[in-house]
Enzyme design. Structure first.
Site, mmCIF file in Angstrom:
data_model
loop_
_atom_site.group_PDB
_atom_site.id
_atom_site.type_symbol
_atom_site.label_atom_id
_atom_site.label_comp_id
_atom_site.label_asym_id
_atom_site.label_seq_id
_atom_site.Cartn_x
_atom_site.Cartn_y
_atom_site.Cartn_z
ATOM 1 N N LYS A 39 -64.394 5.378 7.621
ATOM 2 C CA LYS A 39 -63.870 4.128 8.181
ATOM 3 C C LYS A 39 -64.984 3.082 8.159
ATOM 4 O O LYS A 39 -66.122 3.371 7.805
ATOM 5 C CB LYS A 39 -63.388 4.319 9.629
ATOM 6 C CG LYS A 39 -62.393 5.450 9.856
ATOM 7 C CD LYS A 39 -61.031 5.179 9.270
ATOM 8 C CE LYS A 39 -60.083 6.351 9.527
ATOM 9 N NZ LYS A 39 -58.802 6.202 8.807
ATOM 10 N N SER A 80 -56.037 4.833 4.165
ATOM 11 C CA SER A 80 -56.452 4.123 5.378
ATOM 12 C C SER A 80 -57.514 3.056 5.133
ATOM 13 O O SER A 80 -57.713 2.177 5.966
ATOM 14 C CB SER A 80 -56.962 5.114 6.428
ATOM 15 O OG SER A 80 -58.198 5.680 6.031
#
Length: 364
Positions: free
Chosen positions: A138, A52
């Site tokens: 993230k 990701s």
């Protein structure tokens, strides 16, 4: 002349020596206590299990995460077996009978847009204390009070274009001449086939550094960005309400909750902020006969108790992030990712497994 000082400590001549077993036990106890303090207050090591954050972080990267940058979060669940995951084969490695209130020590800085952050997943489906929820990593896209909008994959903050990560990735529709692309080319350029549409058309995730080289291959006839059109409702995207026809690539505007910010309660604000009001701030919100009630009391407004952040993966079309589960509460923040201290490529053979260029590499 020899002086006999009355305050001189007498040596314990008959003090028994520690046994080897006792010495080892003391050393192990000291090591566990010291490492627990370092891990709890200074930094921790994490591994990247998925793609990701590619191409900023690769699957197989091992990171050091600083906890003192934003201030160490004191243990909410203080009784736990150190260095182990919260759940191992169904066995809890912590005791949630004792829960302490959230508290964070002062840090060197505050969390800012662009930081790569480790946090506890707020939407973790397993009922666990905050500090025992699954760890995610993230990039922070918006801070408390910011207005976030996504237009054709480009993030805007407060109406201004947000700086993209240097090696951020997205998807493209690739049209070929029908021949199979050499798998070695795909491997060398780190290109992933996300979906096959027809015999000739594919959705591919292409790194920035590989785009020009890949486009030059004769088998490739056309490449164009893959974008979910504006106004196309995606039920899997936050806030999962038909009131907001948002999707991965066209989203918002959305204001991030900030401590002390007061909102009016109506259908729209409840759709956007009910999860924060109920799940993260511990209230019961109900709607009866056109009126809203918080903890049984009639209310027409709500004031937030903590700050919230918006986190997104750099691999935009292969990331489950805030676009799916919404805001990240301040209490879920673990620390700032600083360096990769090791990186292993599981697709390579033994002699090429270590990515030497990524050892002790600063994360940006």
């Amino acid at each position: 002349m020899k002086w006999n000082l009355p305050f001189k400590r007498k040596q314990a001549e008959n003090k028994p020596k520690k046994s080897k077993t006792r010495e080892w036990a003391d050393a192990i106890l000291f090591a566990v206590v010291a490492s627990s303090i370092i891990r709890g207050l200074l930094f921790s090591a994490y591994a990247i299990p998925s793609g990701s954050m590619e191409g900023t972080l690769l699957t197989g990267d091992y990171l050091f995460v600083s906890k003192f940058n934003y201030g160490p979060r004191m243990a909410i669940t203080p009784i736990a077996i150190p260095f182990l995951e919260p759940n191992i084969s169904g066995f809890k490695t912590y005791w949630d009978g004792l829960q302490l209130p959230y508290y964070r020590l002062p840090g060197l800085s505050t969390l800012k847009k662009g930081d790569v952050v480790v946090f506890n997943l707020p939407s973790d489906s397993v009922n666990r204390p905050v500090d025992m929820k699954t760890s995610y990593i993230k990039r922070c896209q918006a801070e408390p009070g910011d207005v976030l909008t996504i237009v054709n994959t480009q993030v805007y903050i407060n109406g201004k274009v947000a700086k993209n990560a240097p090696k951020a990735q997205t998807s493209y529709v690739v049209t070929t001449d029908g021949q199979q692309i050499n798998p070695q080319v795909m491997h060398d350029l780190h290109i992933e086939i996300y979906q096959q549409l027809t015999d000739k058309d594919f959705i591919m995730i292409i790194p920035v550094d590989s785009y020009k080289a890949f486009k030059c291959y004769s088998v490739v006839k056309n490449i164009k960005p893959y974008i979910d059109p504006a106004g196309q409702f995606d039920a899997g995207i936050f806030p999962h309400s038909a009131l907001f026809k948002w999707n991965n690539d066209n989203f918002g505007p959305l204001t991030l909750p900030k401590k002390g910010w007061k909102i009016r309660l109506n259908d729209s604000t409840v759709a956007l902020y009910s999860r924060a009001i109920q799940n993260y701030e511990g209230n019961k919100l109900s709607h009866v006969n056109g009126e809203y009630y918080i903890n049984g009391n009639k209310a027409d407004s709500y004031t937030f108790k903590q700050n919230y952040y918006w986190m997104m993966g750099d691999n935009r079309h292969n990331s489950e992030d805030s676009r799916v589960w919404g805001y990240v509460p301040e209490e879920n923040i673990v620390g700032k990712a600083m360096i990769t201290w090791m990186s292993l490529d599981s697709t390579e053979n033994l002699f090429n497994k270590v990515r030497w260029s990524r050892i002790l590499r600063k994360i940006e």
